[in-house]
Scaffold this motif. Sequence first.
Motif, PDB file in Angstrom:
ATOM      1  N   VAL A  89       0.836  -1.208   0.000  1.00  0.00           N
ATOM      2  CA  VAL A  89       0.000   0.000   0.000  1.00  0.00           C
ATOM      3  C   VAL A  89       0.870   1.257   0.000  1.00  0.00           C
ATOM      4  CG1 VAL A  89      -1.708   1.299   1.324  1.00  0.00           C
ATOM      5  CG2 VAL A  89      -1.917  -1.179   1.115  1.00  0.00           C
ATOM      6  N   VAL A  90       1.939   1.234   0.785  1.00  0.00           N
ATOM      7  CA  VAL A  90       2.843   2.393   0.847  1.00  0.00           C
ATOM      8  C   VAL A  90       3.544   2.597  -0.498  1.00  0.00           C
ATOM      9  CG1 VAL A  90       4.947   3.265   1.939  1.00  0.00           C
ATOM     10  CG2 VAL A  90       3.152   2.249   3.338  1.00  0.00           C
ATOM     11  N   VAL A  91       3.996   1.514  -1.106  1.00  0.00           N
ATOM     12  CA  VAL A  91       4.658   1.618  -2.408  1.00  0.00           C
ATOM     13  C   VAL A  91       3.693   2.177  -3.448  1.00  0.00           C
ATOM     14  CG1 VAL A  91       5.554   0.206  -4.319  1.00  0.00           C
ATOM     15  CG2 VAL A  91       6.419  -0.124  -2.009  1.00  0.00           C
ATOM     16  N   PHE A  92       2.464   1.721  -3.434  1.00  0.00           N
ATOM     17  CA  PHE A  92       1.483   2.254  -4.383  1.00  0.00           C
ATOM     18  C   PHE A  92       1.247   3.742  -4.135  1.00  0.00           C
ATOM     19  CE2 PHE A  92      -2.796   3.415  -5.641  1.00  0.00           C
ATOM     20  CZ  PHE A  92      -2.756   3.068  -6.978  1.00  0.00           C
ATOM     21  N   GLY A  93       1.072   4.102  -2.880  1.00  0.00           N
ATOM     22  CA  GLY A  93       0.793   5.505  -2.555  1.00  0.00           C
ATOM     23  C   GLY A  93       1.919   6.439  -2.944  1.00  0.00           C
ATOM     24  N   PHE A  94       3.145   6.026  -2.670  1.00  0.00           N
ATOM     25  CA  PHE A  94       4.273   6.891  -3.009  1.00  0.00           C
ATOM     26  C   PHE A  94       4.682   6.759  -4.480  1.00  0.00           C
ATOM     27  CE2 PHE A  94       5.079   6.881   1.642  1.00  0.00           C
ATOM     28  CZ  PHE A  94       5.092   8.257   1.816  1.00  0.00           C
ATOM     29  N   GLY A  95       4.327   5.663  -5.114  1.00  0.00           N
ATOM     30  CA  GLY A  95       4.780   5.436  -6.476  1.00  0.00           C
ATOM     31  C   GLY A  95       3.833   5.885  -7.562  1.00  0.00           C
ATOM     32  N   ILE A  96       2.595   6.189  -7.240  1.00  0.00           N
ATOM     33  CA  ILE A  96       1.611   6.490  -8.286  1.00  0.00           C
ATOM     34  C   ILE A  96       1.996   7.721  -9.098  1.00  0.00           C
ATOM     35  CG2 ILE A  96       0.106   7.787  -6.732  1.00  0.00           C
ATOM     36  CD1 ILE A  96      -1.157   5.503  -9.484  1.00  0.00           C
ATOM     37  N   ARG A  97       2.532   8.756  -8.491  1.00  0.00           N
ATOM     38  CA  ARG A  97       2.907   9.955  -9.259  1.00  0.00           C
ATOM     39  C   ARG A  97       4.217   9.772 -10.030  1.00  0.00           C
ATOM     40  NH1 ARG A  97       0.308  15.177  -7.943  1.00  0.00           N
ATOM     41  NH2 ARG A  97      -1.345  14.662  -6.500  1.00  0.00           N
ATOM     42  N   PRO A  98       5.298   9.362  -9.391  1.00  0.00           N
ATOM     43  CA  PRO A  98       6.542   9.293 -10.169  1.00  0.00           C
ATOM     44  C   PRO A  98       6.632   8.086 -11.103  1.00  0.00           C
ATOM     45  CG  PRO A  98       6.969   8.684  -7.890  1.00  0.00           C
ATOM     46  CD  PRO A  98       5.541   9.159  -7.967  1.00  0.00           C
ATOM     47  N   LEU A  99       5.973   6.979 -10.744  1.00  0.00           N
ATOM     48  CA  LEU A  99       6.103   5.762 -11.541  1.00  0.00           C
ATOM     49  C   LEU A  99       4.931   5.524 -12.476  1.00  0.00           C
ATOM     50  CD1 LEU A  99       7.445   3.379  -8.753  1.00  0.00           C
ATOM     51  CD2 LEU A  99       8.751   4.603 -10.494  1.00  0.00           C
ATOM     52  N   GLY A 100       3.795   6.123 -12.193  1.00  0.00           N
ATOM     53  CA  GLY A 100       2.617   5.904 -13.013  1.00  0.00           C
ATOM     54  C   GLY A 100       1.754   4.780 -12.474  1.00  0.00           C
ATOM     55  N   GLY A 142     -11.894   2.534 -19.728  1.00  0.00           N
ATOM     56  CA  GLY A 142     -13.313   2.503 -19.375  1.00  0.00           C
ATOM     57  C   GLY A 142     -13.819   3.795 -18.786  1.00  0.00           C
ATOM     58  N   LEU A 143     -13.152   4.280 -17.763  1.00  0.00           N
ATOM     59  CA  LEU A 143     -13.603   5.490 -17.072  1.00  0.00           C
ATOM     60  C   LEU A 143     -12.980   6.756 -17.636  1.00  0.00           C
ATOM     61  CD1 LEU A 143     -13.527   4.190 -13.384  1.00  0.00           C
ATOM     62  CD2 LEU A 143     -15.523   4.535 -14.847  1.00  0.00           C
ATOM     63  N   GLY A 144     -11.931   6.619 -18.435  1.00  0.00           N
ATOM     64  CA  GLY A 144     -11.295   7.780 -19.045  1.00  0.00           C
ATOM     65  C   GLY A 144     -10.559   8.671 -18.059  1.00  0.00           C
ATOM     66  N   LEU A 145     -10.087   8.101 -16.972  1.00  0.00           N
ATOM     67  CA  LEU A 145      -9.364   8.901 -15.987  1.00  0.00           C
ATOM     68  C   LEU A 145      -8.001   9.303 -16.546  1.00  0.00           C
ATOM     69  CD1 LEU A 145     -10.133   6.938 -12.701  1.00  0.00           C
ATOM     70  CD2 LEU A 145     -11.189   9.029 -13.529  1.00  0.00           C
ATOM     71  N   PRO A 146      -7.580  10.536 -16.273  1.00  0.00           N
ATOM     72  CA  PRO A 146      -6.295  10.993 -16.825  1.00  0.00           C
ATOM     73  C   PRO A 146      -5.110  10.507 -15.993  1.00  0.00           C
ATOM     74  CG  PRO A 146      -7.332  12.766 -15.619  1.00  0.00           C
ATOM     75  CD  PRO A 146      -8.294  11.598 -15.574  1.00  0.00           C
ATOM     76  N   LEU A 147      -4.940   9.209 -15.886  1.00  0.00           N
ATOM     77  CA  LEU A 147      -3.828   8.622 -15.142  1.00  0.00           C
ATOM     78  C   LEU A 147      -2.807   8.085 -16.136  1.00  0.00           C
ATOM     79  CD1 LEU A 147      -5.866   6.570 -12.538  1.00  0.00           C
ATOM     80  CD2 LEU A 147      -4.606   8.678 -12.112  1.00  0.00           C
ATOM     81  N   PRO A 148      -1.554   8.489 -16.000  1.00  0.00           N
ATOM     82  CA  PRO A 148      -0.544   7.948 -16.911  1.00  0.00           C
ATOM     83  C   PRO A 148      -0.138   6.541 -16.497  1.00  0.00           C
ATOM     84  CG  PRO A 148       0.468   9.493 -15.398  1.00  0.00           C
ATOM     85  CD  PRO A 148      -1.010   9.517 -15.109  1.00  0.00           C
ATOM     86  N   PRO A 152       6.561  10.171 -14.787  1.00  0.00           N
ATOM     87  CA  PRO A 152       7.679  10.975 -15.295  1.00  0.00           C
ATOM     88  C   PRO A 152       9.044  10.315 -15.100  1.00  0.00           C
ATOM     89  CG  PRO A 152       6.455  12.145 -13.585  1.00  0.00           C
ATOM     90  CD  PRO A 152       5.777  10.847 -13.789  1.00  0.00           C
ATOM     91  N   TRP A 153       9.201   9.494 -14.078  1.00  0.00           N
ATOM     92  CA  TRP A 153      10.491   8.821 -13.876  1.00  0.00           C
ATOM     93  C   TRP A 153      10.773   7.789 -14.962  1.00  0.00           C
ATOM     94  CZ3 TRP A 153      11.077   7.450  -7.973  1.00  0.00           C
ATOM     95  CH2 TRP A 153      11.154   8.648  -7.244  1.00  0.00           C
ATOM     96  N   LEU A 154       9.727   7.327 -15.652  1.00  0.00           N
ATOM     97  CA  LEU A 154       9.888   6.303 -16.681  1.00  0.00           C
ATOM     98  C   LEU A 154       9.651   6.855 -18.084  1.00  0.00           C
ATOM     99  CD1 LEU A 154       8.059   3.461 -14.779  1.00  0.00           C
ATOM    100  CD2 LEU A 154      10.515   3.802 -15.000  1.00  0.00           C
ATOM    101  N   GLY A 155       9.643   8.168 -18.214  1.00  0.00           N
ATOM    102  CA  GLY A 155       9.483   8.792 -19.523  1.00  0.00           C
ATOM    103  C   GLY A 155       8.048   9.078 -19.904  1.00  0.00           C
ATOM    104  N   GLY A 156       7.111   8.816 -19.009  1.00  0.00           N
ATOM    105  CA  GLY A 156       5.710   9.134 -19.293  1.00  0.00           C
ATOM    106  C   GLY A 156       5.450  10.606 -19.069  1.00  0.00           C
ATOM    107  N   TYR A 157       4.221  10.995 -19.187  1.00  0.00           N
ATOM    108  CA  TYR A 157       3.887  12.408 -18.989  1.00  0.00           C
ATOM    109  C   TYR A 157       3.428  12.678 -17.591  1.00  0.00           C
ATOM    110  CZ  TYR A 157      -0.798  10.620 -19.889  1.00  0.00           C
ATOM    111  OH  TYR A 157      -1.962   9.911 -19.865  1.00  0.00           O
TER     112      TYR A 157
END
Length: 157
Positions: A89-100, A142-148, A152-157
């Motif tokens: 859970v901690v990895v997901f919470g901290f990783g969602i922005r930099p890792l996607g 399906g939901l069209g959420l703007p989640l990359p 950014p750490w992996l070259g995404g937006y």
Amino acid sequence: MSLIKNPKDVITGLLLVATAAMFALLTADLPMGSAIRMGPGYFPLVLAGILGGLGLIVLVTGLRFPDEGTPVKLAELPWRALILVTLAVVVFGFGIRPLGLGLSIGLAVFISAAASQRFHLLTALALTALMVAFAWGVFIKGLGLPLPMLGPWLGGY
């Protein structure tokens, strides 16, 4: 005769109700929307309601039925599973922005799968791939959420 038959269940029920109330209060300012067009506050409030209802059930159970179980020994708790699931859970919470979304969900699912006593590497990898594909299909397509999928750490937006 004591009103409280099972103090462990009563405390657990009170904690669940308090947690549900805290989440309901924290999301009270968010727009609710409707069931068809959900706002950002709709789902957290529904989950808070479900959690509060379950807490009430546990609370009432603790008031009505005595404890018949054996005492919990700390050495017998599944520490590995507790630590790994919390870590996921901690990895997901901290990783969602930099890792996607993709890598964060992948890491969380793989770490959670490693918590099982019947852990197999190939099964965990297959489950991870399935959950990443499921998240991509539901949340992005399906939901069209703007989640990359890649952060950014992996070259995404």
